[in-house]
Scaffold this motif. Sequence first.
Motif, short mmCIF file in Angstrom:
data_model
loop_
_atom_site.label_atom_id
_atom_site.label_comp_id
_atom_site.label_asym_id
_atom_site.label_seq_id
_atom_site.Cartn_x
_atom_site.Cartn_y
_atom_site.Cartn_z
N ASN A 1 0.78 -1.40 0.16
CA ASN A 1 0.19 -0.04 0.11
C ASN A 1 0.93 1.26 0.04
O ASN A 1 0.51 2.15 -0.86
N LYS A 2 1.86 1.20 0.88
CA LYS A 2 2.59 2.45 0.76
C LYS A 2 3.59 2.70 -0.55
O LYS A 2 3.91 3.76 -0.83
N ALA A 3 4.11 1.38 -0.90
CA ALA A 3 4.87 1.62 -2.34
C ALA A 3 3.93 2.18 -3.46
O ALA A 3 4.43 2.92 -4.30
N VAL A 4 2.67 1.98 -3.36
CA VAL A 4 1.67 2.32 -4.29
C VAL A 4 1.18 3.78 -4.18
O VAL A 4 1.41 4.67 -4.71
N LEU B 1 3.90 -6.63 -7.80
CA LEU B 1 2.41 -6.00 -7.99
C LEU B 1 2.71 -4.54 -7.90
O LEU B 1 1.72 -4.04 -8.81
N ALA B 2 3.63 -3.97 -7.18
CA ALA B 2 3.53 -2.65 -6.78
C ALA B 2 3.55 -1.78 -7.75
O ALA B 2 2.78 -0.77 -8.20
N PRO B 3 4.45 -1.78 -9.01
CA PRO B 3 4.60 -1.00 -10.14
C PRO B 3 3.49 -1.05 -10.93
O PRO B 3 3.02 0.32 -11.23
N ALA B 4 2.56 -1.86 -10.99
CA ALA B 4 1.48 -1.76 -12.00
C ALA B 4 0.33 -0.95 -11.41
O ALA B 4 -0.20 -0.10 -11.96
N MET B 5 0.25 -1.29 -10.05
CA MET B 5 -0.73 -0.43 -9.33
C MET B 5 -0.58 0.83 -9.18
O MET B 5 -1.18 1.80 -9.11
N VAL C 1 1.20 2.95 -11.41
CA VAL C 1 0.89 3.57 -12.40
C VAL C 1 -0.73 4.07 -12.56
O VAL C 1 -0.92 5.18 -13.00
N PHE C 2 -1.53 3.23 -12.04
CA PHE C 2 -3.05 3.68 -12.05
C PHE C 2 -3.19 4.57 -11.13
O PHE C 2 -3.91 5.39 -11.19
N ASN C 3 -2.46 4.48 -9.68
CA ASN C 3 -2.58 5.26 -8.72
C ASN C 3 -2.40 6.66 -9.31
O ASN C 3 -2.81 7.70 -8.76
N MET C 4 -1.08 6.80 -9.94
CA MET C 4 -0.51 8.01 -10.30
C MET C 4 -1.53 8.78 -11.33
O MET C 4 -1.86 9.92 -11.21
N ALA C 5 -2.23 8.02 -12.25
CA ALA C 5 -3.13 8.38 -13.10
C ALA C 5 -4.54 9.03 -12.30
O ALA C 5 -4.98 10.15 -12.53
#
Length: 262
Positions: A53-56, A213-217, A219-223
């Motif tokens: 969660n923190k990484a995202v 898992l964190a990198p893909a999530m 990207v969506f979190n940043m959008a």
Amino acid sequence: MSDISLTAAVLLCVAAALAGWIDAVVGGGGLLLLPALLIGLPDSSPTYALGTNKAVAVTGTSIAAVTYARKAPLDRRLALRLGGLALLAAAGGALFASAVSKEALQPLIMVVLLGVAGFVVLRPRFGLTPDGTAPRVPSRRRTLGALLLIGVGIGFYDGLIGPGTGTFLVIGLVGLLHMSMLRATATAKIVNVGTNLGALAVFAAHGTVLWQLAPAMAVFNMAGAWTGARMALTRGNTFIRAVLLTVVTALVARLAYDQWLS
């Protein structure tokens, strides 16, 4: 991503985007993202959900912080001081994350959130200071209180548990330092970057981040965060206040469900 199905990964990415939007507008994205990770990773320890969660979240809050810093009125020096304290406090909170019973803290958090909701409803002008006017200058005593309560207290909470941190930051900045909702939200994003970085450093050091898992999530979190920040800047204080009340209500409902129905 061998330990998680494609369907679960896609749903977690969608949850990350929605959480980024909520977090950028008023905070509280962890209300959605952390439960989603706990559900999507049923065979993993809760500390992996906290760490991932923190990484995202740090990516989304960073995008939102940069967006606000460019266009919103804020005291960068104060925001960086608060963020520095919060980073250290969040790292301390993360060290205790695996040892503290979240169930014991949930009733207290619900009481605080209900108090926040009642205060905002009963104070219709709360946080609606026009952003084009000069903000009230807080006393040194209030500023010191804000550094301790917001930088240390809320920072420690974010490392320990997390959900609702952005909401608490906005309320604290408006209540203690007389900021408008927009100015408080912009400042909160910078502070929240600090809390996320501090907690992430500890979780990463303990190996409780799912880096596959964190990198893909992220990207969506940043959008989602970019979209939310731009909407908040465009629509202003009234929009942020409405979202704040919605998020506080959802936080209370989620905590009540976890406490008594789950």
